[in-house]
Scaffold this active site. Structure first.
Site, PDB file in Angstrom:
ATOM      1  N   ARG A  91     -16.823  -1.516   5.128  1.00  0.00           N
ATOM      2  CA  ARG A  91     -15.559  -2.094   4.684  1.00  0.00           C
ATOM      3  C   ARG A  91     -14.528  -1.865   5.778  1.00  0.00           C
ATOM      4  O   ARG A  91     -14.277  -0.721   6.165  1.00  0.00           O
ATOM      5  CB  ARG A  91     -15.130  -1.409   3.374  1.00  0.00           C
ATOM      6  CG  ARG A  91     -13.767  -1.794   2.911  1.00  0.00           C
ATOM      7  CD  ARG A  91     -13.386  -1.250   1.538  1.00  0.00           C
ATOM      8  NE  ARG A  91     -12.060  -1.742   1.262  1.00  0.00           N
ATOM      9  CZ  ARG A  91     -10.955  -0.997   1.237  1.00  0.00           C
ATOM     10  NH1 ARG A  91     -11.021   0.311   1.385  1.00  0.00           N
ATOM     11  NH2 ARG A  91      -9.788  -1.552   1.048  1.00  0.00           N
ATOM     12  N   HIS A 135      -4.342  -4.545   5.176  1.00  0.00           N
ATOM     13  CA  HIS A 135      -4.315  -3.085   4.980  1.00  0.00           C
ATOM     14  C   HIS A 135      -3.093  -2.564   5.745  1.00  0.00           C
ATOM     15  O   HIS A 135      -3.209  -1.838   6.718  1.00  0.00           O
ATOM     16  CB  HIS A 135      -5.627  -2.464   5.471  1.00  0.00           C
ATOM     17  CG  HIS A 135      -5.884  -1.059   5.005  1.00  0.00           C
ATOM     18  ND1 HIS A 135      -7.058  -0.658   4.393  1.00  0.00           N
ATOM     19  CD2 HIS A 135      -5.124   0.059   5.077  1.00  0.00           C
ATOM     20  CE1 HIS A 135      -7.014   0.635   4.122  1.00  0.00           C
ATOM     21  NE2 HIS A 135      -5.846   1.098   4.523  1.00  0.00           N
ATOM     22  N   GLU A 180      -4.411  -1.399  -1.688  1.00  0.00           N
ATOM     23  CA  GLU A 180      -3.435  -0.448  -2.239  1.00  0.00           C
ATOM     24  C   GLU A 180      -1.989  -0.940  -2.229  1.00  0.00           C
ATOM     25  O   GLU A 180      -1.129  -0.350  -1.544  1.00  0.00           O
ATOM     26  CB  GLU A 180      -3.502   0.896  -1.493  1.00  0.00           C
ATOM     27  CG  GLU A 180      -4.829   1.593  -1.581  1.00  0.00           C
ATOM     28  CD  GLU A 180      -4.812   2.982  -0.940  1.00  0.00           C
ATOM     29  OE1 GLU A 180      -3.765   3.405  -0.428  1.00  0.00           O
ATOM     30  OE2 GLU A 180      -5.859   3.645  -0.955  1.00  0.00           O
ATOM     31  N   ASN A 307      -9.716   2.786  -5.258  1.00  0.00           N
ATOM     32  CA  ASN A 307      -9.605   3.929  -4.351  1.00  0.00           C
ATOM     33  C   ASN A 307      -9.166   5.125  -5.186  1.00  0.00           C
ATOM     34  O   ASN A 307      -8.085   5.090  -5.798  1.00  0.00           O
ATOM     35  CB  ASN A 307      -8.567   3.664  -3.263  1.00  0.00           C
ATOM     36  CG  ASN A 307      -9.004   2.568  -2.305  1.00  0.00           C
ATOM     37  OD1 ASN A 307     -10.125   2.064  -2.397  1.00  0.00           O
ATOM     38  ND2 ASN A 307      -8.127   2.189  -1.387  1.00  0.00           N
ATOM     39  N   TYR A 309      -8.873   9.369  -5.252  1.00  0.00           N
ATOM     40  CA  TYR A 309      -8.946  10.625  -4.503  1.00  0.00           C
ATOM     41  C   TYR A 309      -8.607  11.842  -5.352  1.00  0.00           C
ATOM     42  O   TYR A 309      -9.051  12.924  -5.070  1.00  0.00           O
ATOM     43  CB  TYR A 309      -7.940  10.611  -3.344  1.00  0.00           C
ATOM     44  CG  TYR A 309      -8.300   9.675  -2.218  1.00  0.00           C
ATOM     45  CD1 TYR A 309      -9.006  10.131  -1.116  1.00  0.00           C
ATOM     46  CD2 TYR A 309      -7.925   8.337  -2.251  1.00  0.00           C
ATOM     47  CE1 TYR A 309      -9.326   9.291  -0.061  1.00  0.00           C
ATOM     48  CE2 TYR A 309      -8.239   7.481  -1.201  1.00  0.00           C
ATOM     49  CZ  TYR A 309      -8.939   7.968  -0.107  1.00  0.00           C
ATOM     50  OH  TYR A 309      -9.259   7.134   0.922  1.00  0.00           O
ATOM     51  N   GLU A 366     -12.783   3.531  -1.777  1.00  0.00           N
ATOM     52  CA  GLU A 366     -12.397   4.689  -0.962  1.00  0.00           C
ATOM     53  C   GLU A 366     -12.498   5.950  -1.795  1.00  0.00           C
ATOM     54  O   GLU A 366     -12.103   5.962  -2.982  1.00  0.00           O
ATOM     55  CB  GLU A 366     -10.943   4.593  -0.459  1.00  0.00           C
ATOM     56  CG  GLU A 366     -10.714   3.590   0.632  1.00  0.00           C
ATOM     57  CD  GLU A 366      -9.275   3.593   1.132  1.00  0.00           C
ATOM     58  OE1 GLU A 366      -8.599   4.638   1.026  1.00  0.00           O
ATOM     59  OE2 GLU A 366      -8.834   2.537   1.615  1.00  0.00           O
TER      60      GLU A 366
HETATM   61  O1  IFM Z   1      -5.975   6.571   5.096  1.00  0.00           O
HETATM   62  C1  IFM Z   1      -5.673   6.074   3.840  1.00  0.00           C
HETATM   63  C2  IFM Z   1      -6.094   4.623   3.720  1.00  0.00           C
HETATM   64  O2  IFM Z   1      -5.517   3.833   4.702  1.00  0.00           O
HETATM   65  C3  IFM Z   1      -5.676   4.075   2.367  1.00  0.00           C
HETATM   66  N1  IFM Z   1      -6.138   4.924   1.309  1.00  0.00           N
HETATM   67  C4  IFM Z   1      -5.901   6.336   1.401  1.00  0.00           C
HETATM   68  C5  IFM Z   1      -6.378   6.853   2.747  1.00  0.00           C
HETATM   69  C6  IFM Z   1      -6.113   8.354   2.865  1.00  0.00           C
HETATM   70  O3  IFM Z   1      -4.770   8.628   2.811  1.00  0.00           O
END
Ligand code: IFM
Length: 459
Positions: A91, A135, A180, A307, A309, A366
């Site tokens: 990706r 992006h 995002e 995404n 985290y 992500e």
């Molecule tokens: O590096 C970023 C990415 O560009 C977008 N999502 C979160 C990642 C970590 O901060």
């Protein structure tokens, strides 16, 4: 056996025990500004990140993406890493100002040529490209005429998307409109931490968000027209939001935060209207939302990219009025970006989105861990067990979500190589592969080896 050796052994046993359906895709993700460099190579136009990083003090270590990982020239090394890990999908994003320097009008043949070569080489190696059209590197020319505050930018994006897909869509079967929108709208326009650097509070965040979502909605039919039969989706970033305490004030603040972070985008894309509670709370701060915009944004999609985290634990506070929240950090483990490591968040996010919005297919686009920049040891290896553990922990949760019926079709680790981490510069790194900042040579880390084993054996 030492305790360290024991924990590495048990991690490797857990990695070996992971199993996914044969069709499950394992990949790695990157983005143009974070890896390409080639800031003004071959006719590339200026982006808002090129401009923003010139401002003193905005990037932790004073670095920029001017050179980044020089993937503009070293892309064969990136593909070699994907091959080394046995990953079947990659990706990455197109740099809009490399493709179309002014953000409108003429396309740049040399910029297109770069992505042509990359895509052809990926396909030769049996690696499926998942391409993101935006992006965060908006052409500066468009910023100069209002950027995401200007409704016209949404139309320029749809034009660019159609042109880009027309030249690459014969080979690319997975297109993502935006990466995002929450982050680039809010960090760039409400708080000023990211480009273009506006600290305009909720009014700024909502205006940029609405025009970005409009851009997505206008682009989807244009992409489908230019590459019939390809899959089209959007990538949203999710925080699983928990209230700091049971107090009604904390619960209400968590709900407000969750409203702008998650529901604002999900409701608009999947239900065709913004959440009533947020519209009411922010009345007076809203951009011009026209009656027809809701239908434009709610285009049928082939997949949702998520995404994920971390979890956000939110209480009442004074951030971004009238959202009036405060982030709290409960005891636990935290990444180098101070993000809580709480693996259940990925399962919770997947189950929530499946239950309330039911996208046809979901990809984890992500997920990964930031650490302080690592160095190779005396044996030349980069040993990052914390990242390997993070990936295994989160994949275990993805596999539970899959077992509970969530149509999750793949997992992309963030990120392939140590790269430019926006306002953190190179001070925090997420890579499965280390990049020597002096020579720019790449070398797979321990986490990349473990992820590769899972990708090869886990299906
Ligand atoms: O590096 C970023 C990415 O560009 C977008 N999502 C979160 C990642 C970590 O901060």
């Amino acid at each position: 056996m030492s305790n360290n050796a024991k924990s590495v052994q048990s991690l490797e046993e857990r990695a070996a025990a992971l199993h996914f359906p044969a069709s499950f895709r394992f990949g790695a993700a990157t983005s143009s500004y974070q890896i390409e460099g080639g800031m003004d190579a071959d006719g590339k136009g200026e982006s808002i990140w090129d401009r923003f990083t010139r401002r003193p003090g905005v990037i932790n270590d004073g670095s920029s993406g001017d050179v980044a990982c020089d993937s503009y020239h070293r892309w064969p090394d990136d593909i070699a890493l994907l091959r080394e890990m046995g990953l079947g999908s990659y990706r990455f994003s197109l740099s809009w100002p490399r493709m179309q320097p002014d953000g409108r009008g003429k396309m740049n043949a040399k910029g297109i040529g770069y992505y042509d070569r990359l895509i052809d080489a990926l396909l030769r190696d049996g690696i499926e490209p998942f391409v993101t059209l935006y992006h965060w590197d908006l052409p500066q020319e468009l910023q100069d005429s209002g950027g995401w505050y200007d409704r016209e930018t949404a139309h320029r994006f749809a034009d660019y998307a159609e042109l880009a897909v027309a030249v690459l869509g014969d080979r690319v079967k997975h297109w993502t409109t935006l990466n995002e929108p929450w982050t680039f709208a809010w960090s760039g326009h409400a708080c000023g931490e990211d480009a273009p650097g506006f600290a305009d509070g909720v009014r700024g965040g909502l205006a940029a968000s609405h025009h970005a979502l409009l851009a997505h909605g206008l682009a989807v039919p244009r992409i489908r027209g230019a590459a019939p039969g390809s899959d089209v989706g959007i990538v949203l970033d999710f925080n699983v939001v928990h209230a700091a305490t049971d107090a009604s004030t904390d619960m209400a603040a968590a709900r407000r935060f969750e409203g702008v972070q998650n529901r604002w985008y999900l409701d608009a894309v999947f239900k065709g209207s913004y959440p009533e509670d947020i519209l009411k709370l922010c009345a007076g701060l809203l951009p011009d939302i026209r009656p027809e915009d809701n239908a434009t944004i709610a285009q049928p999609l082939d997949y949702l990219g998520m995404n994920v985290y971390r979890r956000s634990v939110i209480g009442a506070g004074s951030d971004l009025p009238p959202l009036n929240f405060a982030r709290t950090n409960p005891p636990g483990r935290y990444s180098a970006l101070n993000w809580e490591i709480w693996p259940q968040c990925i399962r919770e996010a997947l189950e929530y989105v499946h239950r309330d919005y039911a996208p046809q297919q979901i990809f984890i686009t992500e997920n990964g861990l930031a650490t302080l920049a690592e160095r190779p040891g005396a044996d030349g290896r980069v040993f990052d067990p914390a990242r390997a553990e993070y990936i295994v922990d989160h994949l275990e949760q993805v596999s539970k979500a899959l077992a509970s019926g969530v149509p999750v079709k793949g997992y992309f680790a963030w990120t392939l190589i140590d790269n430019f981490e926006w306002a953190y510069g190179h001070s925090a790194q997420f890579g499965l592969a280390h990049v020597d900042r002096r020579t720019l040579d790449r070398r797979l880390k321990y986490s990349g080896e473990i992820f590769g084993q899972i990708a090869r054996n886990g299906r």
